[in-house]
Scaffold this motif. Structure first.
Motif, PDB file in Angstrom:
ATOM      1  N   GLU A 113       0.993  -1.239  -0.002  1.00 22.82           N
ATOM      2  CA  GLU A 113      -0.125  -0.020   0.017  1.00 22.82           C
ATOM      3  C   GLU A 113       0.924   1.215  -0.039  1.00 22.82           C
ATOM      4  O   GLU A 113       0.454   2.423  -0.202  1.00 22.82           O
ATOM      5  CB  GLU A 113      -1.037  -0.048   1.103  1.00 22.82           C
ATOM      6  N   ARG A 114       2.227   1.208   0.364  1.00 23.70           N
ATOM      7  CA  ARG A 114       3.073   2.307   0.355  1.00 23.70           C
ATOM      8  C   ARG A 114       4.139   2.265  -0.687  1.00 23.70           C
ATOM      9  O   ARG A 114       4.482   3.158  -1.274  1.00 23.70           O
ATOM     10  CB  ARG A 114       3.654   2.337   1.653  1.00 23.70           C
ATOM     11  N   SER A 115       4.738   1.026  -1.085  1.00 24.02           N
ATOM     12  CA  SER A 115       5.941   0.842  -2.038  1.00 24.02           C
ATOM     13  C   SER A 115       5.159   1.331  -3.294  1.00 24.02           C
ATOM     14  O   SER A 115       4.153   0.839  -3.764  1.00 24.02           O
ATOM     15  CB  SER A 115       6.394  -0.252  -1.833  1.00 24.02           C
ATOM     16  N   THR A 116       6.123   2.130  -4.019  1.00 19.53           N
ATOM     17  CA  THR A 116       5.583   2.403  -5.468  1.00 19.53           C
ATOM     18  C   THR A 116       6.425   1.573  -6.688  1.00 19.53           C
ATOM     19  O   THR A 116       7.294   0.867  -6.410  1.00 19.53           O
ATOM     20  CB  THR A 116       6.172   3.757  -5.691  1.00 19.53           C
ATOM     21  N   ILE A 117       5.767   1.459  -7.918  1.00 19.32           N
ATOM     22  CA  ILE A 117       6.217   0.621  -8.754  1.00 19.32           C
ATOM     23  C   ILE A 117       7.501   1.217  -9.263  1.00 19.32           C
ATOM     24  O   ILE A 117       8.416   0.481  -9.880  1.00 19.32           O
ATOM     25  CB  ILE A 117       5.064   0.764  -9.898  1.00 19.32           C
ATOM     26  N   GLY A 118       7.535   2.659  -9.397  1.00 22.78           N
ATOM     27  CA  GLY A 118       8.818   3.560  -9.637  1.00 22.78           C
ATOM     28  C   GLY A 118      10.159   3.103  -8.780  1.00 22.78           C
ATOM     29  O   GLY A 118      11.042   2.743  -9.114  1.00 22.78           O
ATOM     30  N   GLY A 119       9.593   2.659  -7.355  1.00 24.11           N
ATOM     31  CA  GLY A 119      10.928   2.594  -6.339  1.00 24.11           C
ATOM     32  C   GLY A 119      11.057   0.994  -6.543  1.00 24.11           C
ATOM     33  O   GLY A 119      12.239   0.769  -6.351  1.00 24.11           O
ATOM     34  N   ALA A 120      10.116   0.128  -6.802  1.00 19.92           N
ATOM     35  CA  ALA A 120      10.433  -1.272  -7.198  1.00 19.92           C
ATOM     36  C   ALA A 120      11.416  -1.390  -8.368  1.00 19.92           C
ATOM     37  O   ALA A 120      12.324  -2.159  -8.186  1.00 19.92           O
ATOM     38  CB  ALA A 120       9.215  -2.026  -7.185  1.00 19.92           C
ATOM     39  N   TYR A 121      10.944  -0.701  -9.485  1.00 23.05           N
ATOM     40  CA  TYR A 121      12.016  -0.774 -10.748  1.00 23.05           C
ATOM     41  C   TYR A 121      13.275  -0.138 -10.296  1.00 23.05           C
ATOM     42  O   TYR A 121      14.147  -0.713 -10.697  1.00 23.05           O
ATOM     43  CB  TYR A 121      10.986  -0.018 -11.674  1.00 23.05           C
ATOM     44  N   CYS A 122      13.155   0.936  -9.545  1.00 22.18           N
ATOM     45  CA  CYS A 122      14.711   1.678  -9.575  1.00 22.18           C
ATOM     46  C   CYS A 122      15.686   0.953  -8.509  1.00 22.18           C
ATOM     47  O   CYS A 122      16.741   0.835  -8.639  1.00 22.18           O
ATOM     48  CB  CYS A 122      14.565   2.989  -9.139  1.00 22.18           C
ATOM     49  N   ALA A 123      14.754   0.202  -7.471  1.00 24.54           N
ATOM     50  CA  ALA A 123      15.629  -0.748  -6.307  1.00 24.54           C
ATOM     51  C   ALA A 123      16.106  -1.945  -7.158  1.00 24.54           C
ATOM     52  O   ALA A 123      16.793  -2.920  -6.626  1.00 24.54           O
ATOM     53  CB  ALA A 123      14.702  -0.941  -5.059  1.00 24.54           C
ATOM     54  N   GLY A 124      15.242  -2.271  -8.198  1.00 26.96           N
ATOM     55  CA  GLY A 124      15.646  -3.551  -8.817  1.00 26.96           C
ATOM     56  C   GLY A 124      15.594  -4.714  -7.939  1.00 26.96           C
ATOM     57  O   GLY A 124      16.391  -5.829  -8.298  1.00 26.96           O
ATOM     58  N   MET A 125      14.834  -5.156  -7.260  1.00 24.23           N
ATOM     59  CA  MET A 125      14.589  -6.203  -6.145  1.00 24.23           C
ATOM     60  C   MET A 125      13.479  -7.275  -6.779  1.00 24.23           C
ATOM     61  O   MET A 125      12.460  -6.692  -6.965  1.00 24.23           O
ATOM     62  CB  MET A 125      14.640  -6.110  -4.840  1.00 24.23           C
ATOM     63  N   SER A 126      13.848  -8.312  -6.983  1.00 17.70           N
ATOM     64  CA  SER A 126      12.771  -9.459  -7.319  1.00 17.70           C
ATOM     65  C   SER A 126      12.356 -10.240  -6.180  1.00 17.70           C
ATOM     66  O   SER A 126      13.218 -10.613  -5.237  1.00 17.70           O
ATOM     67  CB  SER A 126      12.729 -10.056  -8.597  1.00 17.70           C
ATOM     68  N   GLY A 127      10.976 -10.833  -6.156  1.00 13.96           N
ATOM     69  CA  GLY A 127      10.304 -11.564  -4.963  1.00 13.96           C
ATOM     70  C   GLY A 127      10.560 -13.108  -5.482  1.00 13.96           C
ATOM     71  O   GLY A 127      11.059 -13.321  -6.651  1.00 13.96           O
ATOM     72  N   PRO A 128      10.164 -13.988  -4.643  1.00 14.88           N
ATOM     73  CA  PRO A 128      10.222 -15.499  -4.770  1.00 14.88           C
ATOM     74  C   PRO A 128       9.320 -15.901  -5.990  1.00 14.88           C
ATOM     75  O   PRO A 128       9.472 -16.741  -6.457  1.00 14.88           O
ATOM     76  CB  PRO A 128       9.624 -16.047  -3.466  1.00 14.88           C
ATOM     77  N   ARG A 129       8.304 -15.158  -6.466  1.00 15.21           N
ATOM     78  CA  ARG A 129       7.350 -15.588  -7.541  1.00 15.21           C
ATOM     79  C   ARG A 129       8.111 -15.278  -8.690  1.00 15.21           C
ATOM     80  O   ARG A 129       7.268 -15.736  -9.895  1.00 15.21           O
ATOM     81  CB  ARG A 129       5.940 -14.941  -7.525  1.00 15.21           C
ATOM     82  N   ARG A 130       9.315 -14.782  -8.694  1.00 16.07           N
ATOM     83  CA  ARG A 130      10.146 -14.659 -10.040  1.00 16.07           C
ATOM     84  C   ARG A 130      10.187 -16.290 -10.511  1.00 16.07           C
ATOM     85  O   ARG A 130      10.357 -16.405 -11.968  1.00 16.07           O
ATOM     86  CB  ARG A 130      11.673 -14.305  -9.677  1.00 16.07           C
TER      87      ARG A 130
END
Ligand SMILES: Cc1cc2nc3c(=O)[nH]c(=O)nc-3n(C[C@H](O)[C@H](O)[C@H](O)COP(=O)(O)OP(=O)(O)OC[C@H]3O[C@@H](n4cnc5c(N)ncnc54)[C@H](O)[C@@H]3O)c2cc1C
Length: 396
Positions: A113-130
């Protein structure tokens, strides 16, 4: 331009950035960048602020630019399975828009609810559903970025099969904004599985738990994610299965049977909420607590001795078998000096107190051939080090 409670103050590595600008359009953002750069100042870019612990000690930061009000879904074409969003859209907002059309992206954010898609893209981390669904890196088909003088550049487009032009989509992924401020992302999206299950198995030792997890990973049952983690003295395996409604019970039962055949479990349960299987990961990688969090690249076949060793040294551990990554967490006071040099040398420090970042590249060593290329890229995109200065690899 406006202000809101969330972004009124920004602290990066313990240093408060008092001047927070909150543009509401790309044009306003360009004006802010132009003005800040003309004044000889330096800016830090902030999405939801949930990953600011990640990155090298940077700065100085005179101004923080919050992306939270650039939060519109610009276009969504369910039939083409494409979507264009502003970077401040939250992960929860994107999940909601997609769910209405029975579509999805396998985004496993700790605070959706707080983290943004831009932050996810720029931080470049992926989770276990990769494992089952790929990562954001593979889903971005177009990007728009503003440079330090406010100039906006575009790359890619809205078609899934983009083959022309330079691949700028991968340049900005995981670059922590070192090469510009992301103002728009074009994404491909996916059909949602109609049902999901979480399976949790509990074992007496790391070795038995991990062997059951490996059996699931190597099976033809196609789990969406497989985690092996410690809970006090016990070891658990969490698996997510996604499937059509009519097949989900059969699939979950086959997974349970296969795991318990591979190693005898103390308990084995399946629940109908697929997100439960991801919680051991999302709770461990929640970066805002001030704890130390580390990520080690280790293929599944090499994980067992390492998770054992880390747990014995007091780390909370979560091995993501599908991505070949081991995550570990401990309180800041415990330090990092006791980690074996071979492990520490391969580590990415996702969260560290500022005192432990001093003199350390949190990304670990950069291959010799790559360093000069990254330096040249930074010099081309941001020669005066105006945006997110110092936080990326090599202190760029
Ligand atoms: C190990 C790990 C794995 C994860 N896996 C997933 C996953 O698979 N899927 C998922 O959705 N989430 C995942 N997350 C969470 C995801 O990283 C966060 O959702 C997101 O990174 C944080 O967003 P934020 O807006 O709070 O970023 P912030 O903390 O605000 O920013 C993060 C960084 O990006 C920069 N930045 C932010 N916005 C911009 C912009 N527009 N332009 C330029 N730079 C910018 C900031 O300067 C900062 O350096 C994972 C997190 C971790 C720790």
């Amino acid at each position: 331009m406006s202000s809101d409670g969330v972004a009124d103050s920004v602290t990066i590595d313990g240093v408060l950035v008092g001047d927070v600008r909150i543009p509401e359009s790309t044009a306003e953002l360009s004006d802010v960048l132009r003005e800040v750069t003309a004044d000889g100042l330096h800016s830090a870019i902030v999405g939801g602020g949930t990953r600011l612990a990640f990155g090298n000690l940077g700065g100085p930061f005179d101004v923080a630019i919050s992306m939270r009000k650039l939060n519109r879904v610009i276009a969504y074409e369910p039939d083409n399975m494409t979507m264009a969003v502003e970077p401040g859209c939250t992960i929860a907002q994107i999940h909601d828009v997609l769910a209405a059309e029975r579509q999805s992206m396998a985004l496993d954010a700790a605070r959706p609810e707080r983290s943004t898609i831009g932050g996810a893209y720029c931080a470049g981390m992926s989770g276990p559903r990769r494992l089952g669904g790929g990562s954001l890196k593979d889903w971005v088909i177009g990007v728009e970025v503003a440079g330090p003088d406010g100039t906006v550049a575009k790359a890619g487009g809205m078609v899934v099969k983009n083959v022309t032009g330079f691949d700028m989509m991968h340049l900005h992924y995981g670059a922590l904004g070192a090469f510009g401020v992301v103002t728009r992302l074009n994404l491909k999206v996916f059909p949602a599985a109609s049902a999901s299950r979480s399976i949790e198995l509990r074992y007496a030792s790391a070795a038995t738990a991990h062997s059951a997890a490996v059996a699931l990973l190597r099976s033809q049952l196609l789990p969406a994610s497989v985690l092996c983690w410690n809970d006090g003295d016990s070891w658990c395996v969490s698996v997510r299965c996604d499937a059509p409604e009519g097949a989900i019970d059969r699939l979950a039962n086959r997974m349970l049977g296969l795991a318990t055949d591979a190693a005898t479990a103390e308990t084995a349960v399946a629940v109908s909420d697929g997100s439960v299987a991801l919680q051991p990961f999302t709770s461990l990688v929640e970066l805002t607590s001030g704890d130390i969090i580390v990520r080690l690249p280790l293929v599944a076949s090499r994980q067992t001795p390492v998770i054992h060793e880390l747990a014995d040294a007091g780390w909370r551990v979560c091995a993501d078998l599908g991505s070949g990554l081991v995550y570990a967490r401990r309180p800041a006071g415990a330090g990092v000096e006791d980690m074996r040099p071979e492990l520490a040398g391969a580590a990415t420090w996702l969260a560290l107190p500022a005192s432990l970042k001093t003199g350390r590249d949190v990304f670990g060593p950069t291959p010799e051939a790559v360093g000069p290329i990254l330096q040249r890229l930074k010099n081309s995109f941001d020669p005066d080090r105006r945006i997110n200065s110092g936080r990326f690899v090599l202190g760029l």
